[in-house]
Design a protein around this motif. Sequence first.
Motif, PDB file in Angstrom:
ATOM      1  N   LYS A   2      25.442  16.404  35.279  1.00 59.32           N
ATOM      2  CA  LYS A   2      24.507  17.039  36.204  1.00 59.32           C
ATOM      3  C   LYS A   2      24.486  16.217  37.494  1.00 59.32           C
ATOM      4  N   TRP A  19      25.586  21.619  37.020  1.00 58.84           N
ATOM      5  CA  TRP A  19      24.488  21.670  36.059  1.00 58.84           C
ATOM      6  C   TRP A  19      25.084  22.015  34.699  1.00 58.84           C
ATOM      7  N   THR A  52      15.241  26.462  37.657  1.00 53.28           N
ATOM      8  CA  THR A  52      14.428  25.264  37.485  1.00 53.28           C
ATOM      9  C   THR A  52      13.780  24.921  38.813  1.00 53.28           C
ATOM     10  N   ASP A  56      12.263  19.030  38.693  1.00 54.04           N
ATOM     11  CA  ASP A  56      12.893  18.954  37.378  1.00 54.04           C
ATOM     12  C   ASP A  56      14.385  18.686  37.499  1.00 54.04           C
ATOM     13  N   GLU A  60      16.742  15.083  36.288  1.00 53.51           N
ATOM     14  CA  GLU A  60      17.795  15.124  35.269  1.00 53.51           C
ATOM     15  C   GLU A  60      19.180  14.754  35.787  1.00 53.51           C
ATOM     16  N   ASP A  62      22.491  12.898  37.361  1.00 54.09           N
ATOM     17  CA  ASP A  62      22.936  11.502  37.294  1.00 54.09           C
ATOM     18  C   ASP A  62      23.086  10.885  38.673  1.00 54.09           C
TER      19      ASP A  62
END
Length: 711
Positions: A2, A19, A52, A56, A60, A62
């Motif tokens: 991600k 994603w 999303t 959020d 998540e 990286d």
Amino acid sequence: MKRVSVDIGGTFTDCFVIWGDRYVQSKALTTKHNLALGFNEALDFACREVGTTREDMLAEVDSVRYATTLGTNALIERRGPRIGLLTTAGFKSTVPLSRGRGYGEGLSITVQQDIPNAERPHPLVPIEMIRTVRERVDYKGEVLIALDEDDLRRQIRDLIDAGAEALVVVLANSVSNPAHELRVQEIFVEDYPEHMLGAVPLLLSHQVAGRKGEYVRSMSTIMDAFLHKAMYFGLSSLERNLRASGYAKPMLVVHNSGGMAQLNSTDALQTVHSGPVSGIAAAEHLAKRAGLGNVVATDMGGTSYDIGLVVDGGVKFYDFQPTIERWLVSVPMVHLATLGSGGGSIAQHNRMYDTVQCGPKSAGSDPGPACYDRGGMNPTVTDADLLLGYLDPDNYANGYIKLNPRRARQAIEDELCDPLDLDLIAAAKLIKRTVDLDMANGVATELRTFGYEPSEFTLLTYGGNGPLHACGIARGLGIGRILAPPFASVFSACGAGNLSQLHIHEMSTFTVLFDANRKQLFTDFDKLNRMVEELERRGREDLLRQGMPAEAIRYRTELDMRYGNQRVQTTVVTDLHRLASLADVVKLIDQFHRSYGERFGEGSQAAEAGVRINTIRVCSYVELDAVDFRDIHPGARRVPAPAPVATRPCHFVDHDAAIETAIYDAAALEHGVVIDGPAVITTSHTTYLVEPGWRYEAAAQGAVWFTRIDA
């Protein structure tokens, strides 16, 4: 995996989100007064598609990676601090003289030849802000005259009293022995601690540029200091924006060397042209994955047209003394040619030749082309594309921007139709023909400069306007095969998501591998190996400081080599990270000999003049996960073409009358669809124009091939 990658251009902010197994692309207009606003808008578009929220998503992923033109814009607008320069006594005129060539660097050959009207660029450091200090180090690094510290303190005080907001220290031969520059830094901190001056940055030239050459090293450090404030506040605002949205990891910034690093390990100068370099990195990854052979990567956005080369065999093209804006600098940068041709390029009447000139001025994003209906009054390439029938005024940029044909018509009529005595459509065609040929000539010049023919290359076209003008550019080049890659409209942002964390360190040397006078080979292996070890150590420390695991760090050793005292240097990438025997020396000379012959023609080598190394360069990097480009060749798969969603008359430069043209939507991107031109495929992110005589073939992941069928 991600990941969020962003390319902030002059007109649009492009966003590419990985994603899991989904790839999402989005765009928003660049908000130059606050880059975070455009980023948030583009990211919010992607979040809605994923389902999303921004908070959020950022919790998540990286990494978040930025490529930006912030530094380029600061140079163009001359937004920077008042800089003071400290240099060795006797070298005060090095920067003002600029090797006697400062009037022409960064300009076209035609303008350089107009010597009576030549003007030097406004200096980044005025001569009254240059001070000299008594000291001298020779080319071997031996101290000839010790640093006069009392004199140094007086010169620093003079510059501070004159209003210096940043200090640059460029002492002669400091790359061979930096002791005096380091002592200048110590004295400055002693006399002017941070609590007294705030935070006046002091930059040392040997830390910015590791190669010899007083002028280019001076300009590299001056430019770094000039960009420091704009880059610090611009990128810091982006990082604060991420923190406010809940992102806690370090922000990564793309470098023009083809890698990236954390913000705290990035020099301002390294970010110039980072956006286009990301596109070239993506082109290299795609070409290797798909076996495309030779590729010329072209990025047509709203402001510029960027050209890069990706040659089969992995040969990398770097500029080791590139010209940035109007100044020559000494920093390794992926080779890039930029033309002032984009969708927002302003078309104006060229009175001398009584024709149209497109660019280099651009309408940008504010106010933008006249058809954006945001106050722009000048005709642009986008206005011409709209009137020729290529763009859907209600479905441009996924409906985000509603185009006003009446504004486009008025701008072209007022500025071009009357002076050129042309009707509206003829003037729009002339704009299209002119900008396509300008870009074709730029590509041809770039290829032939390196000894290549355009017919040997596949034209890779991307950017928001690339697929719209690709057929016209390829026709001007004589190229019959075009690839619009997956995620074409945000391909540079996609490239930012592919980059490795990388640092380049280099060191000047005078290492004679073969002495022609004595007929001897180099034997001081320890000396050379120590230099390579030192450069590896610097790169390793950079990466370890950013949390990279030591076992994942890799190194690439590059040597700038030449015959005798020739001016021409050739870069050799060698797997010999250390020399242990005369056999290694012979192997290195042989590799250089072959590389030189491939570039300049077999038989041009001159080993009898001797062989020497001028620069040692080590690239320290950690390879990270990249986008999985599947096989994007069209193959044998065929599916029925979808029914056109509409038809409308379109005008083409080689046809007198309008042609009723089929209009398709994103359904035409299905793998296996084949459509013969003329046709227009309008998607949420870009428009594909299939001109008469061309065939459109959709491949995997949304890649599109154009093949000329009327040749």
